[in-house]
Scaffold this motif. Structure first.
Motif, PDB file in Angstrom:
ATOM      1  N   GLU A   1       2.895   4.172  -1.636  1.00 37.45           N
ATOM      2  CA  GLU A   1       2.692   4.866  -2.908  1.00 37.45           C
ATOM      3  C   GLU A   1       3.879   4.645  -3.854  1.00 37.45           C
ATOM      4  O   GLU A   1       5.030   4.691  -3.438  1.00 37.45           O
ATOM      5  N   THR A   2       3.560   4.411  -5.114  1.00 32.76           N
ATOM      6  CA  THR A   2       4.595   4.325  -6.140  1.00 32.76           C
ATOM      7  C   THR A   2       5.301   5.680  -6.223  1.00 32.76           C
ATOM      8  O   THR A   2       4.641   6.726  -6.205  1.00 32.76           O
TER       9      THR A   2
ATOM     10  N   SER B   1       7.085  -0.527  -5.148  1.00 28.79           N
ATOM     11  CA  SER B   1       5.629  -0.615  -5.144  1.00 28.79           C
ATOM     12  C   SER B   1       5.084  -0.376  -6.550  1.00 28.79           C
ATOM     13  O   SER B   1       4.230   0.474  -6.783  1.00 28.79           O
TER      14      SER B   1
ATOM     15  N   ASP C   1       0.834  -1.203   0.000  1.00 27.52           N
ATOM     16  CA  ASP C   1       0.000   0.000   0.000  1.00 27.52           C
ATOM     17  C   ASP C   1       0.871   1.257   0.000  1.00 27.52           C
ATOM     18  O   ASP C   1       0.360   2.367   0.097  1.00 27.52           O
TER      19      ASP C   1
END
Length: 395
Positions: free
Chosen positions: A44-45, A238, A42
């Motif tokens: 963030e990219t 991510s 979860d």
């Protein structure tokens, strides 16, 4: 009568995703489901990645080189150098996720009917990749009581046959979170040298180590031609949906062979390569906050699990997974039941049954895997649900 292939029949369904219909039905009833079943971070990219894709201004989205963009591969050598891994850009093939890297390694180094040995429990999709490649996974059981440490060398040697071509490890491990030490990798090195085997090393979770540093199989001296590194940006940044991985080896014959498979699928994803290359510009301290967050989640999950009567969970040294033993006779039935027939405060939890990570019949029946990819509050709520569920569940 038309029929599907035998390969299709024996291809296993994902043990991680097979309970999705029950989770969907629970949600339709208005129940909140805490997804601890799958390794979808979860976090963030990084905006750096996404902005690089947005800024792309080419007029034609062309095929890249089958081995991946040269600029990306050259830049990756700098990343690996920081991990004390010295490689040339020609030692790298960019793949469609780590999945294709594993498949390319198997198909390049093994023939149909050959065997690859791996400690179990193991990443469930290794079975699927092996079936696609026509090879057989031979498990060497590890124990939850030892925290899933590397099994004794004798256990590996007992499994070696004339068809054995490779040993496959995941370090840090999915599904157990166990972090193999340098000493354990040196043990594997002796087996690899003695029996002239390949060593496939899946290092997707390299950045997330909480009990000591990571030691790559690529740093083992004397078996440079035997080691094949399997990597991905999915968990590291991510970026699971980018579908960008890499197969790295100093064995030029393997690279040349894998490149033929890479040419057959033409090229890896274009936008994904742009994202992956941009991610290499992140500052060296980028992982500090993410690693600290995962460690907090791990500590919370393990403490809560071991505080539930009848539950045991060893402390994982890396990745973001934990295997736990529950006081149930059949984890598949329990994981379905908790979604289908249970809720606490209108909430429930989704887990991955342990059996899906074993191929030895009977193992994992009372184990489940947790992916601590949710925040601490969500983990605590999920553990409240699990504790109440175990009180109510009839074995």
């Amino acid at each position: 009568m038309l029929s599907i292939s035998n390969r299709g029949r024996v291809m296993p369904a994902s043990p991680i995703r097979k309970l999705v219909p029950y989770a969907e039905k629970a949600k339709q009833k208005g129940i909140k489901v805490y997804h601890l079943n799958i390794g979808q971070p979860d976090i963030e990219t990084p905006a750096l990645e996404l902005d690089a894709v947005r800024r792309s201004n080419f007029k034609i989205l062309e095929y890249s080189h089958s081995a991946g963009n040269e600029s990306y591969r050259r830049k990756l050598t700098g990343y690996y150098q920081k991990q004390q891994i010295t490689v040339d850009y020609t030692d790298i093939i960019i793949t469609t996720g780590g999945s294709e890297a594993i498949l390319f390694a198997m198909m390049s180094c093994m023939d149909a009917g050959d065997e690859v040995i791996t400690p179990e429990p193991f990443y469930a999709n290794y079975n699927g990749f092996a079936i696609e490649a026509g090879v057989k996974v031979i498990p060497v059981p590890s124990s939850i009581e030892s925290g899933f440490a590397l099994p004794p060398i004798e256990d590996f040697e007992q499994k070696i046959t004339s068809r054995t071509k490779a040993i496959l490890i995941c370090n840090p491990n999915n599904p157990t979170g166990y972090l193999y030490s340098r000493e354990e990798l040196e043990i594997l090195k002796t087996i690899v040298k003695k029996h002239n085997l390949f060593l496939f090393s899946d290092e997707a979770y390299r950045e997330f180590c909480y009990a000591g540093g990571h030691f790559s199989a690529m740093r083992l001296e004397g078996i440079e031609e035997n080691v094949i590194l399997l990597d991905t940006i999915s968990k590291r940044y991510s970026s699971c949906g980018a579908r960008i991985g890499a197969m790295i080896t100093k064995n030029k014959q393997v690279i040349e062979t894998a490149l033929k498979f890479a040419q057959a699928r033409l090229s890896p994803p274009g936008f994904g390569q742009i994202a992956g290359e941009a991610a290499l510009d992140l500052p060296d301290n980028y992982f500090d906050a993410t690693k600290a967050e995962y460690k907090l989640r791990r500590d919370t999950l393990v403490k809560r699990l071991n505080g539930i009567p009848g539950v045991f969970c060893p402390d994982p040294g890396g990745a973001f997974y934990a295997m736990a033993k529950l006081p149930v006779d059949d984890s598949d039935k329990f994981c379905q039941w908790i979604l289908e027939s249970f809720s606490y405060n209108n909430q429930t939890v989704m887990m991955a049954p342990g059996t899906g990570f074993y191929s030895t019949p009977g193992l994992g029946k009372n184990e489940v895997r947790f992916a601590y990819v949710l925040n601490v509050d969500a983990i605590n709520n999920a553990m409240d649900c699990l504790e109440k569920a175990l009180e109510e569940y009839e074995k």
